[in-house]
Each structure stands twice: as structure tokens, then as C-alpha cells.
Scaffold this motif. Structure first.
Motif, PDB file in Angstrom:
ATOM      1  N   ARG A  44       0.855  -1.192   0.000  1.00  0.00           N
ATOM      2  CA  ARG A  44       0.000   0.000   0.000  1.00  0.00           C
ATOM      3  C   ARG A  44       0.895   1.247   0.000  1.00  0.00           C
ATOM      4  N   PRO A  45       0.394   2.338  -0.555  1.00  0.00           N
ATOM      5  CA  PRO A  45       1.199   3.565  -0.577  1.00  0.00           C
ATOM      6  C   PRO A  45       1.622   4.023   0.817  1.00  0.00           C
ATOM      7  N   THR A  46       0.809   3.718   1.831  1.00  0.00           N
ATOM      8  CA  THR A  46       1.143   4.126   3.195  1.00  0.00           C
ATOM      9  C   THR A  46       2.237   3.260   3.811  1.00  0.00           C
ATOM     10  N   SER A  47       2.490   2.070   3.234  1.00  0.00           N
ATOM     11  CA  SER A  47       3.537   1.157   3.716  1.00  0.00           C
ATOM     12  C   SER A  47       4.238   0.518   2.516  1.00  0.00           C
ATOM     13  N   PRO A  48       4.970   1.303   1.727  1.00  0.00           N
ATOM     14  CA  PRO A  48       5.513   0.780   0.472  1.00  0.00           C
ATOM     15  C   PRO A  48       6.523  -0.355   0.625  1.00  0.00           C
ATOM     16  N   ASP A  49       7.116  -0.514   1.798  1.00  0.00           N
ATOM     17  CA  ASP A  49       8.097  -1.582   2.006  1.00  0.00           C
ATOM     18  C   ASP A  49       7.504  -2.807   2.704  1.00  0.00           C
ATOM     19  N   ASP A  50       6.213  -2.763   2.996  1.00  0.00           N
ATOM     20  CA  ASP A  50       5.527  -3.863   3.688  1.00  0.00           C
ATOM     21  C   ASP A  50       4.663  -4.605   2.672  1.00  0.00           C
ATOM     22  N   PHE A  51       5.197  -5.674   2.088  1.00  0.00           N
ATOM     23  CA  PHE A  51       4.515  -6.389   1.018  1.00  0.00           C
ATOM     24  C   PHE A  51       3.567  -7.462   1.547  1.00  0.00           C
ATOM     25  N   VAL A  52       2.451  -7.602   0.871  1.00  0.00           N
ATOM     26  CA  VAL A  52       1.535  -8.721   1.058  1.00  0.00           C
ATOM     27  C   VAL A  52       1.811  -9.655  -0.107  1.00  0.00           C
ATOM     28  N   ALA A  53       2.150 -10.907   0.182  1.00  0.00           N
ATOM     29  CA  ALA A  53       2.574 -11.840  -0.864  1.00  0.00           C
ATOM     30  C   ALA A  53       1.547 -12.943  -1.064  1.00  0.00           C
ATOM     31  N   GLY A  54       1.240 -13.209  -2.328  1.00  0.00           N
ATOM     32  CA  GLY A  54       0.340 -14.288  -2.704  1.00  0.00           C
ATOM     33  C   GLY A  54      -1.081 -13.796  -2.925  1.00  0.00           C
ATOM     34  N   ARG A  55      -1.731 -14.327  -3.971  1.00  0.00           N
ATOM     35  CA  ARG A  55      -3.083 -13.907  -4.318  1.00  0.00           C
ATOM     36  C   ARG A  55      -4.054 -14.082  -3.155  1.00  0.00           C
ATOM     37  N   ALA A  56      -3.965 -15.217  -2.440  1.00  0.00           N
ATOM     38  CA  ALA A  56      -4.896 -15.475  -1.324  1.00  0.00           C
ATOM     39  C   ALA A  56      -4.722 -14.432  -0.223  1.00  0.00           C
ATOM     40  N   ALA A  57      -3.480 -14.077   0.096  1.00  0.00           N
ATOM     41  CA  ALA A  57      -3.227 -13.077   1.135  1.00  0.00           C
ATOM     42  C   ALA A  57      -3.693 -11.692   0.680  1.00  0.00           C
ATOM     43  N   ILE A  58      -3.501 -11.397  -0.585  1.00  0.00           N
ATOM     44  CA  ILE A  58      -3.963 -10.116  -1.127  1.00  0.00           C
ATOM     45  C   ILE A  58      -5.480 -10.029  -1.026  1.00  0.00           C
ATOM     46  N   LEU A  59      -6.176 -11.099  -1.418  1.00  0.00           N
ATOM     47  CA  LEU A  59      -7.635 -11.123  -1.330  1.00  0.00           C
ATOM     48  C   LEU A  59      -8.088 -10.966   0.114  1.00  0.00           C
ATOM     49  N   ALA A  60      -7.454 -11.667   1.033  1.00  0.00           N
ATOM     50  CA  ALA A  60      -7.816 -11.559   2.453  1.00  0.00           C
ATOM     51  C   ALA A  60      -7.628 -10.127   2.947  1.00  0.00           C
ATOM     52  N   GLY A  61      -6.557  -9.476   2.508  1.00  0.00           N
ATOM     53  CA  GLY A  61      -6.316  -8.095   2.905  1.00  0.00           C
ATOM     54  C   GLY A  61      -7.403  -7.153   2.417  1.00  0.00           C
ATOM     55  N   PHE A  62      -7.821  -7.318   1.166  1.00  0.00           N
ATOM     56  CA  PHE A  62      -8.894  -6.468   0.648  1.00  0.00           C
ATOM     57  C   PHE A  62     -10.210  -6.753   1.359  1.00  0.00           C
ATOM     58  N   ARG A  63     -10.510  -8.025   1.611  1.00  0.00           N
ATOM     59  CA  ARG A  63     -11.767  -8.381   2.284  1.00  0.00           C
ATOM     60  C   ARG A  63     -11.825  -7.876   3.717  1.00  0.00           C
ATOM     61  N   SER A  64     -10.671  -7.663   4.340  1.00  0.00           N
ATOM     62  CA  SER A  64     -10.649  -7.217   5.734  1.00  0.00           C
ATOM     63  C   SER A  64     -10.837  -5.705   5.873  1.00  0.00           C
ATOM     64  N   ARG A  65     -10.872  -4.997   4.769  1.00  0.00           N
ATOM     65  CA  ARG A  65     -11.043  -3.545   4.822  1.00  0.00           C
ATOM     66  C   ARG A  65     -12.434  -3.184   5.342  1.00  0.00           C
ATOM     67  N   PRO A  66     -12.525  -2.106   6.104  1.00  0.00           N
ATOM     68  CA  PRO A  66     -13.857  -1.634   6.489  1.00  0.00           C
ATOM     69  C   PRO A  66     -14.578  -1.071   5.264  1.00  0.00           C
ATOM     70  N   PRO A  67     -15.898  -1.146   5.241  1.00  0.00           N
ATOM     71  CA  PRO A  67     -16.646  -0.611   4.087  1.00  0.00           C
ATOM     72  C   PRO A  67     -16.380   0.889   3.907  1.00  0.00           C
ATOM     73  N   ARG A  68     -16.275   1.293   2.651  1.00  0.00           N
ATOM     74  CA  ARG A  68     -16.082   2.705   2.328  1.00  0.00           C
ATOM     75  C   ARG A  68     -16.408   2.908   0.858  1.00  0.00           C
ATOM     76  N   ALA A  69     -16.618   4.150   0.502  1.00  0.00           N
ATOM     77  CA  ALA A  69     -16.727   4.516  -0.909  1.00  0.00           C
ATOM     78  C   ALA A  69     -15.360   5.035  -1.323  1.00  0.00           C
ATOM     79  N   ALA A  70     -14.918   4.660  -2.513  1.00  0.00           N
ATOM     80  CA  ALA A  70     -13.610   5.098  -2.987  1.00  0.00           C
ATOM     81  C   ALA A  70     -13.672   5.407  -4.468  1.00  0.00           C
ATOM     82  N   ARG A  71     -12.893   6.368  -4.886  1.00  0.00           N
ATOM     83  CA  ARG A  71     -12.725   6.693  -6.291  1.00  0.00           C
ATOM     84  C   ARG A  71     -11.243   6.929  -6.536  1.00  0.00           C
TER      85      ARG A  71
END
Length: 128
Positions: A44-71
Motif C-alpha cells: 500500500r502507498p502508506t507502507s511501500p516496504d511492507d509487502f503482502v505476498a500471494g493472491r490469497a493473502a492479497i484477497l484476504a487483505g482487501f476483504r478485511s477492509r472496512p466498508p467505504r466509498a472510494a474513487r
């Protein structure tokens, strides 16, 4: 690589960047994760050196986000081909987040939605 193939390859890569932003805005996390390879990684731009590795982990990270509207507004996409099977791309992304309006747009300070359309006319552009 001939010029036509180079241009279509660059266009496809630019579209992939734009698709990522659109799917992210729609909250379609499964489709966002599918854009990554099984062993892909992201940060994420807020943590550019902190990588999430693997499709499953990436999906889990997105699913754990609180609901919001984004553009996400994507600009300055530059694609450099480095041979037949390798390319580099960069872009600038401006992110607006907030509470979702009933129509899916972002709420403005007065309670209205920030959704808008840009219409092209013969004599220029008009925003509604």
C-alpha cells in the motif's frame, strides 16, 4: 516487436491499471485479486516496504477492509516495453474516500453525492 503489437501491448497494460482502479472502487475484491498471479505481491502507498505476498493473502487483505466509498483517479500512465515478454509501467493515482451516498457516489459536505459525468460536445467539454 512490430509497432502495432507494441502499441496494443502498451494499451492492454494501461487498461489493466485502469481496470484495477475501477474494480477496487466497485469493491470487487475477487476480481481485484484475480489480476495478480498466484505468487504476486502488493504494498500500500502508506507502507511501500511492507509487502503482502500471494493472491490469497492479497484477497484476504482487501476483504478485511472496512466498508467505504472510494474513487481512484489514474493519470500519467507510462508503459515501457523491455522486450517481447517484459514491460514496466508507472502511474499516478489520486484516491478519494468517504461514506457512500445512496447512489454509490461519495458524499459531499452538504450531503449531496459527488458523482458526475463529463460530456463531450463539438465546442468543448461540459461537466454536469
Amino acid at each position: 516487436m512490430d509497432e502495432v503489437k507494441a502499441l496494443t501491448t502498451k494499451a492492454a497494460i494501461a487498461e489493466l491499471i485502469t481496470r484495477y482502479a475501477a474494480l477496487n472502487d466497485a469493491g470487487n475484491w475477487d476480481a481485484v485479486a484475480e489480476l495478480y498471479t498466484e505468487d504476486g505481491r502488493m504494498s500500500r502507498p502508506t507502507s511501500p516496504d511492507d509487502f503482502v505476498a500471494g493472491r490469497a493473502a492479497i484477497l484476504a487483505g482487501f476483504r478485511s477492509r472496512p466498508p467505504r466509498a472510494a474513487r481512484h483517479f489514474v493519470a500519467n500512465i507510462l508503459v515501457t516495453l523491455e522486450g517481447e515478454t517484459r514491460a514496466r509501467a508507472s502511474s499516478h493515482i489520486l484516491l478519494f474516500t468517504g461514506s457512500a451516498a445512496e447512489d454509490g457516489g461519495l458524499l459531499c459536505g452538504d450531503g449531496s453525492s459527488s458523482s458526475f459525468a463529463v460530456l463531450r460536445h463539438r465546442d468543448g467539454h461540459a461537466t454536469t
